[in-house]
Design a protein around this motif. Structure first.
Motif, short mmCIF file in Angstrom:
data_model
loop_
_atom_site.label_atom_id
_atom_site.label_comp_id
_atom_site.label_asym_id
_atom_site.label_seq_id
_atom_site.Cartn_x
_atom_site.Cartn_y
_atom_site.Cartn_z
N GLY A 187 0.98 -1.26 -0.27
CA GLY A 187 -0.34 -0.37 -0.11
C GLY A 187 1.04 1.38 -0.01
N GLY A 188 2.64 1.22 -0.23
CA GLY A 188 3.20 2.08 -0.11
C GLY A 188 3.53 2.94 -1.20
N VAL A 189 3.56 4.25 -1.36
CA VAL A 189 3.84 5.28 -2.72
C VAL A 189 4.46 5.83 -2.79
N LEU A 190 5.04 5.53 -4.54
CA LEU A 190 6.68 5.58 -5.10
C LEU A 190 5.83 6.89 -5.65
N VAL A 191 6.93 7.90 -6.04
CA VAL A 191 6.65 9.14 -6.90
C VAL A 191 8.07 9.44 -7.13
N TYR A 192 8.11 9.16 -8.73
CA TYR A 192 8.90 9.71 -9.66
C TYR A 192 9.27 10.68 -10.17
N SER A 193 10.14 11.35 -10.08
CA SER A 193 10.02 12.36 -10.99
C SER A 193 11.51 13.30 -11.68
N TRP B 117 6.10 1.83 -17.56
CA TRP B 117 7.44 0.85 -17.33
C TRP B 117 7.29 0.36 -16.15
N ILE B 118 7.50 1.18 -15.06
CA ILE B 118 7.45 1.04 -13.84
C ILE B 118 6.08 0.30 -13.53
N GLU B 119 4.72 1.16 -14.82
CA GLU B 119 3.92 0.34 -14.09
C GLU B 119 3.64 -1.40 -14.03
N GLN B 120 3.84 -1.61 -15.94
CA GLN B 120 3.89 -2.67 -16.26
C GLN B 120 4.72 -3.92 -15.71
N SER B 121 6.40 -3.11 -14.96
CA SER B 121 7.56 -3.84 -14.82
C SER B 121 7.07 -4.06 -13.28
N LEU B 122 6.50 -3.66 -12.68
CA LEU B 122 7.02 -3.76 -11.06
C LEU B 122 6.48 -3.77 -9.97
N GLY B 123 5.21 -3.82 -10.56
CA GLY B 123 3.73 -4.69 -10.03
C GLY B 123 3.42 -3.22 -9.37
N LEU B 124 3.61 -2.18 -9.24
CA LEU B 124 2.00 -1.09 -9.05
C LEU B 124 1.55 -0.17 -10.25
N GLU B 125 0.60 0.12 -9.69
CA GLU B 125 -0.64 0.91 -9.41
C GLU B 125 -0.14 2.52 -9.91
N LYS B 126 -1.64 3.01 -10.60
CA LYS B 126 -1.30 4.28 -11.06
C LYS B 126 -1.99 4.48 -9.86
N LEU B 127 -1.30 5.75 -8.91
CA LEU B 127 -1.99 6.92 -8.42
C LEU B 127 -2.48 7.94 -8.35
N ARG C 35 0.61 -2.56 -4.53
CA ARG C 35 -0.59 -3.51 -4.23
C ARG C 35 -0.40 -4.42 -3.30
N GLY C 36 -1.24 -3.82 -2.02
CA GLY C 36 -1.40 -5.07 -0.83
C GLY C 36 -1.96 -5.92 -0.26
#
Length: 445
Positions: A373-379, A394-404, A444-445
């Motif tokens: 449930g943690g948040v990643l901010v890429y800048s 790439w981050i979304e598709q490859s690292l198992g994260l979802e858009k926030l 994702r939790g």
């Protein structure tokens, strides 16, 4: 004893030879210099660097010897002098030319004094009728020469934006960069800082987007001001300030700021957290970690803990231990060309591929460090889609994260530019800020 113009030429020779950062070189070389001379030197050095391609184009029209075949001192002397002739009305042409000839002789190039005199006098006579590449016939060369941005950068931008958009970006990149500051809300208010700065001889203007932002109307020797040294404020562009708001840190949380130096975003996070919680601010270089420590101490950010760490290597103790991770990734820096004109000449197209590889390595580690449930901010401080949009996908598709969704963290005037709810590309044409990219994801939790 060097006069101001001789010092300028020597600085330009040094910067070209060692490919140093102009801000750092000027800061070191101008210690103890009279403030009036310091302002003149800074203006000419930055202007000559910024418009180097255009200056070379002009010089080559009137010189039998190509600029790049000239001796380094003569090359920089001509560039500096031509910049003054075609861009600065306040400096008499006769003074520019006479000083150039004197310097040529002083530095032992007596046999070239006639050449320098002839080239400069001819350019001065014909400066109102100088010709440049045709916009319709040679659009790429036109943009490169007129705005002094290497063709490979123009080509990269033309992949992502229309010709008109690219020209507007180029024009914005050559405007004088405004100096934005962020108020340190841990120890003061904007109203107090405005009053203090006024007493220190500095007038201010309101920020464009953020309540904690101000713009300074005078920007010389500002780090010597008592209010700066007391940690009342720090220099930070508004586009960079937006990042901490997107991170949206909460008091008591544990946060990792990867690639943190010099620590500006960590300090902003600490202020938003009211100094409650923990911020690990990491960097790979010891001297930069020390810089973070010094800045945190000055700004009274007691929850910021500078840490020496190579972000591309997995740190076992960090795994799944952070509520939020900020990855302000190394990038080409093509969004801050007006603030750092040397970037346009010190980067190459080949650098982009290497940078993207590092960005992916860092993002992989960042995802590992997040709690469920943690948040990643890429800048980044660039406007290249290969480093921004493509990396976000790439981050979304490859690292198992979802858009926030970041809509609630972005000022209303910028919300129309948010894409897919989770990312924002700030162009320098939007509001006279640096170019910046921000994207947010949730584990994702």
């Amino acid at each position: 004893m060097k006069n101001a113009r001789e010092q300028i030429v020597d600085l330009l020779v040094l910067l070209e030879r060692e490919k140093g950062y102009v801000q750092l070189v000027l800061k070191e070389e101008l210690r103890g210099v009279d403030s009036k001379d310091k302002g003149f030197v800074t203006e000419i050095v930055y202007g000559t660097l910024k418009y180097r391609l255009k200056l070379d184009y002009v010089i080559n029209q009137f010189s039998k010897t190509s600029v790049h075949k000239m001796k380094p001192f003569i090359r920089q002397l001509l560039r500096m002098s031509v910049y003054q002739l075609i861009s600065l009305d306040k400096v008499p042409a006769s003074a520019v030319i006479n000083e150039a000839v004197k310097l040529t002789k002083k530095r032992g190039f007596i046999n070239l004094s006639g050449f320098v005199n002839g080239v400069l006098r001819t350019i001065d006579r014909q400066k109102e009728s100088l010709t440049y590449p045709n916009r319709q016939e040679k659009p790429l060369t036109y943009l490169s020469v007129i705005y002094s941005i290497p063709e490979w950068i123009i080509q990269e931008w033309l992949k992502d934006y229309s010709f008109e958009e690219v020209e507007a970006i180029c024009e914005a990149m050559n405007e004088r960069a405004r100096v934005a500051i962020r108020i340190n809300t841990l120890c003061t208010t904007k109203e107090e800082v405005q009053k203090i700065l006024l007493k220190e001889g500095i007038q201010t203007e309101e920020g464009t987007f953020l309540e904690e932002a101000l713009y300074l109307k005078k920007s010389e020797d500002i780090q010597r001001l008592p209010s700066y040294q007391a940690g009342k404020w720090t220099v930070q562009d508004e586009s960079a300030m937006l990042v901490a708001h997107v991170v949206n840190p909460q008091p008591g949380e544990r946060i990792l700021d990867m690639c943190s130096a010099p620590g500006g975003k960590s300090l902003h996070l600490a202020a938003l957290m009211k100094n409650q919680g923990e911020i690990i601010s990491s960097d790979i270089y010891p001297h930069k970690v020390e810089l973070i420590r010094q800045n945190a101490e000055r700004m009274q950010a007691t929850i910021v803990h500078p840490t020496l760490q190579d972000g591309t290597l997995l740190e076992e103790k960090f795994i799944e231990s952070f509520d939020r991770v900020l990855l302000d990734a190394p990038c080409s820096g093509l969004g801050i060309l007006k603030r750092k004109p040397d970037i346009r000449y010190n980067k190459t197209k080949e650098d982009l591929g290497a940078i993207a590889n590092i960005q992916r390595q860092l993002a992989q580690k960042a995802a590992c460090y997040l709690k469920a449930g943690g948040v990643l901010v890429y800048s980044t401080c660039t406007i290249s889609k290969s480093e921004n949009e493509e990396m976000a996908h790439w981050i979304e598709q490859s690292l198992g994260l979802e858009k926030l969704n970041i809509v609630d963290t972005i000022p209303k005037s910028l919300r129309a530019f948010i894409k897919e709810g989770n990312r924002l590309q700030i162009l320098p044409t939007m509001a006279d800020t640096d170019g910046f990219f921000i994207a947010a994801f949730k584990k994702r939790g």
